[in-house]
Design a protein around this motif. Structure first.
Motif, mmCIF file in Angstrom:
data_model
loop_
_atom_site.group_PDB
_atom_site.id
_atom_site.type_symbol
_atom_site.label_atom_id
_atom_site.label_comp_id
_atom_site.label_asym_id
_atom_site.label_seq_id
_atom_site.Cartn_x
_atom_site.Cartn_y
_atom_site.Cartn_z
ATOM 1 N N ILE A 1 0.972 -1.150 0.007
ATOM 2 C CA ILE A 1 0.134 -0.162 -0.082
ATOM 3 C C ILE A 1 0.950 1.254 -0.001
ATOM 4 C CG2 ILE A 1 -1.717 1.388 1.278
ATOM 5 C CD1 ILE A 1 -2.567 -1.402 2.617
ATOM 6 N N THR A 2 0.475 2.148 -1.052
ATOM 7 C CA THR A 2 1.503 3.354 -1.008
ATOM 8 C C THR A 2 0.680 4.731 -0.980
ATOM 9 O OG1 THR A 2 1.625 3.402 -3.413
ATOM 10 C CG2 THR A 2 3.393 2.177 -2.213
ATOM 11 N N PHE A 3 1.079 5.708 -0.296
ATOM 12 C CA PHE A 3 0.735 7.086 -0.442
ATOM 13 C C PHE A 3 1.723 7.944 -1.188
ATOM 14 C CE2 PHE A 3 0.116 11.167 1.442
ATOM 15 C CZ PHE A 3 -1.249 11.470 0.832
ATOM 16 N N ASP A 4 1.530 8.590 -2.299
ATOM 17 C CA ASP A 4 2.228 9.649 -2.816
ATOM 18 C C ASP A 4 1.988 10.670 -2.650
ATOM 19 O OD1 ASP A 4 4.282 7.727 -4.117
ATOM 20 O OD2 ASP A 4 2.476 7.290 -5.416
ATOM 21 N N MET A 5 2.546 11.691 -1.599
ATOM 22 C CA MET A 5 2.261 12.862 -1.469
ATOM 23 C C MET A 5 2.515 14.194 -2.470
ATOM 24 S SD MET A 5 3.550 15.409 1.936
ATOM 25 C CE MET A 5 3.540 13.722 2.960
ATOM 26 N N ILE A 6 1.476 14.829 -2.929
ATOM 27 C CA ILE A 6 1.738 15.541 -3.779
ATOM 28 C C ILE A 6 1.530 17.138 -3.668
ATOM 29 C CG2 ILE A 6 1.193 13.764 -5.572
ATOM 30 C CD1 ILE A 6 -1.490 15.251 -6.032
ATOM 31 N N ASN A 7 0.873 17.375 -2.660
ATOM 32 C CA ASN A 7 0.451 18.665 -2.262
ATOM 33 C C ASN A 7 0.203 18.950 -0.781
ATOM 34 O OD1 ASN A 7 0.205 21.457 -3.263
ATOM 35 N ND2 ASN A 7 -1.975 21.387 -3.333
ATOM 36 N N VAL A 8 0.635 20.086 -0.358
ATOM 37 C CA VAL A 8 0.429 20.357 1.162
ATOM 38 C C VAL A 8 -0.007 21.745 1.283
ATOM 39 C CG1 VAL A 8 1.408 20.628 3.489
ATOM 40 C CG2 VAL A 8 2.187 18.697 1.847
ATOM 41 N N LEU A 9 -1.361 22.032 1.906
ATOM 42 C CA LEU A 9 -1.742 23.359 1.999
ATOM 43 C C LEU A 9 -1.868 23.768 3.553
ATOM 44 C CD1 LEU A 9 -4.372 22.751 -0.481
ATOM 45 C CD2 LEU A 9 -2.348 24.155 -0.776
ATOM 46 N N LYS A 10 -1.461 24.881 3.821
ATOM 47 C CA LYS A 10 -1.656 25.502 5.229
ATOM 48 C C LYS A 10 -3.006 25.947 5.500
ATOM 49 C CE LYS A 10 0.422 27.153 9.174
ATOM 50 N NZ LYS A 10 -0.091 26.342 10.302
ATOM 51 N N ASN A 11 -3.663 25.528 6.607
ATOM 52 C CA ASN A 11 -5.110 26.134 6.912
ATOM 53 C C ASN A 11 -4.860 26.300 8.287
ATOM 54 O OD1 ASN A 11 -5.898 24.993 4.454
ATOM 55 N ND2 ASN A 11 -6.213 22.818 5.431
ATOM 56 N N ASP A 12 -4.952 27.547 8.789
ATOM 57 C CA ASP A 12 -4.917 28.245 9.970
ATOM 58 C C ASP A 12 -3.932 27.440 10.832
ATOM 59 O OD1 ASP A 12 -7.178 29.954 9.996
ATOM 60 O OD2 ASP A 12 -8.510 28.127 10.153
ATOM 61 N N GLU A 13 -4.113 26.426 11.515
ATOM 62 C CA GLU A 13 -2.823 25.680 12.289
ATOM 63 C C GLU A 13 -2.630 24.260 12.044
ATOM 64 O OE1 GLU A 13 -3.598 25.846 16.723
ATOM 65 O OE2 GLU A 13 -4.276 27.854 16.759
ATOM 66 N N ASN A 14 -3.583 23.957 11.190
ATOM 67 C CA ASN A 14 -3.445 22.472 10.434
ATOM 68 C C ASN A 14 -3.115 22.398 8.943
ATOM 69 O OD1 ASN A 14 -4.159 21.566 12.893
ATOM 70 N ND2 ASN A 14 -6.194 21.746 12.318
ATOM 71 N N TYR A 15 -2.835 21.558 8.541
ATOM 72 C CA TYR A 15 -2.463 21.262 6.867
ATOM 73 C C TYR A 15 -3.651 20.436 6.196
ATOM 74 C CZ TYR A 15 1.637 23.458 8.025
ATOM 75 O OH TYR A 15 2.935 24.447 8.453
ATOM 76 N N THR A 16 -3.612 20.617 5.223
ATOM 77 C CA THR A 16 -4.410 19.517 4.287
ATOM 78 C C THR A 16 -3.263 18.944 3.380
ATOM 79 O OG1 THR A 16 -6.367 20.997 3.892
ATOM 80 C CG2 THR A 16 -6.194 19.508 2.566
ATOM 81 N N ILE A 17 -3.212 17.667 3.443
ATOM 82 C CA ILE A 17 -2.248 16.948 2.578
ATOM 83 C C ILE A 17 -3.087 16.086 1.389
ATOM 84 C CG2 ILE A 17 -0.817 14.935 2.576
ATOM 85 C CD1 ILE A 17 0.035 15.856 5.548
ATOM 86 N N GLU A 18 -2.660 16.364 0.259
ATOM 87 C CA GLU A 18 -3.173 15.838 -0.923
ATOM 88 C C GLU A 18 -2.255 14.559 -1.700
ATOM 89 O OE1 GLU A 18 -5.889 19.350 -2.398
ATOM 90 O OE2 GLU A 18 -4.277 18.958 -3.481
ATOM 91 N N GLY A 19 -2.757 13.676 -1.941
ATOM 92 C CA GLY A 19 -1.952 12.580 -2.640
ATOM 93 C C GLY A 19 -2.456 11.544 -3.236
ATOM 94 N N TYR A 20 -1.957 10.605 -3.736
ATOM 95 C CA TYR A 20 -2.309 9.248 -4.191
ATOM 96 C C TYR A 20 -2.030 7.998 -3.527
ATOM 97 C CZ TYR A 20 -3.326 12.099 -8.421
ATOM 98 O OH TYR A 20 -3.858 12.997 -9.359
#
Length: 176
Positions: free
Chosen positions: A93-112
């Motif tokens: 099982i793999t997760f490829d991280m492609i984008n990280v966005l800052k939201n206030d104090e947390n982050y949104t991590i996008e990937g496949y």
């Protein structure tokens, strides 16, 4: 000319931070309707991340685990889980991280996420902390088994919930 290109490449690579996983846990949670919870987890994770000087928003990399490393409190149930995950054909099982966005104090991590040989884009909410040579990611997301070509198992009147909640805690150190 070659010296100028070499200096430019060295400057570019010297600005990147490489992170190697030191420890972590990834846990899945679902339920058997009318019966019990199922909470397989693993600490056997391989991962390499990197980012440049622009900050954590440039964080990219991969997280990998062997499906057979997922263990719950019921070994017999784990055998059924490995069959559902089709580990004989798709053991990783793999997760490829492609984008990280800052939201206030947390982050949104996008990937496949690639599971059962199917690759789907997912979004995770996470707390990301960096202190000098340490990086920690604590986050969560959920998936549907059917999105990855798997039907929730049933036995008599008991059915496993289609939704799987995933949580993770990953700790990295900076490579010298």
């Amino acid at each position: 000319m070659y010296k100028l290109i070499l200096v430019a490449l060295l400057a570019l690579f010297s600005q990147a931070s490489e992170w190697t996983i030191q420890e972590g846990v990834i846990q899945a949670h679902t339920e058997v309707f009318g019966d019990s919870d199922i909470n397989p987890a693993t600490t056997q994770i391989s991962s390499q991340l990197h980012h440049d000087d622009s900050g954590l928003e440039s964080l990219r990399g991969e997280v990998k685990l062997d499906s057979m490393s997922l263990k719950s409190d019921t070994p017999k149930r784990d055998l059924n889980m490995y069959e559902l995950l089709n580990t004989a054909v798709h053991p990783t099982i793999t997760f490829d991280m492609i984008n990280v966005l800052k939201n206030d104090e947390n982050y949104t991590i996008e990937g496949y996420l690639t599971l059962n040989g199917i690759k789907k884009k997912i979004t995770s909410q996470a707390v990301v902390e960096q202190n000098n040579s340490e990086l920690k990611l604590n986050g969560a997301f959920d998936i549907l088994l059917t999105d990855f070509g798997m039907e929730p198992p049933t036995l008599l009147f008991l059915t496993v919930r289609n939704k799987i909640d995933i949580t993770y805690t990953l700790s990295y150190t900076k490579e010298p």
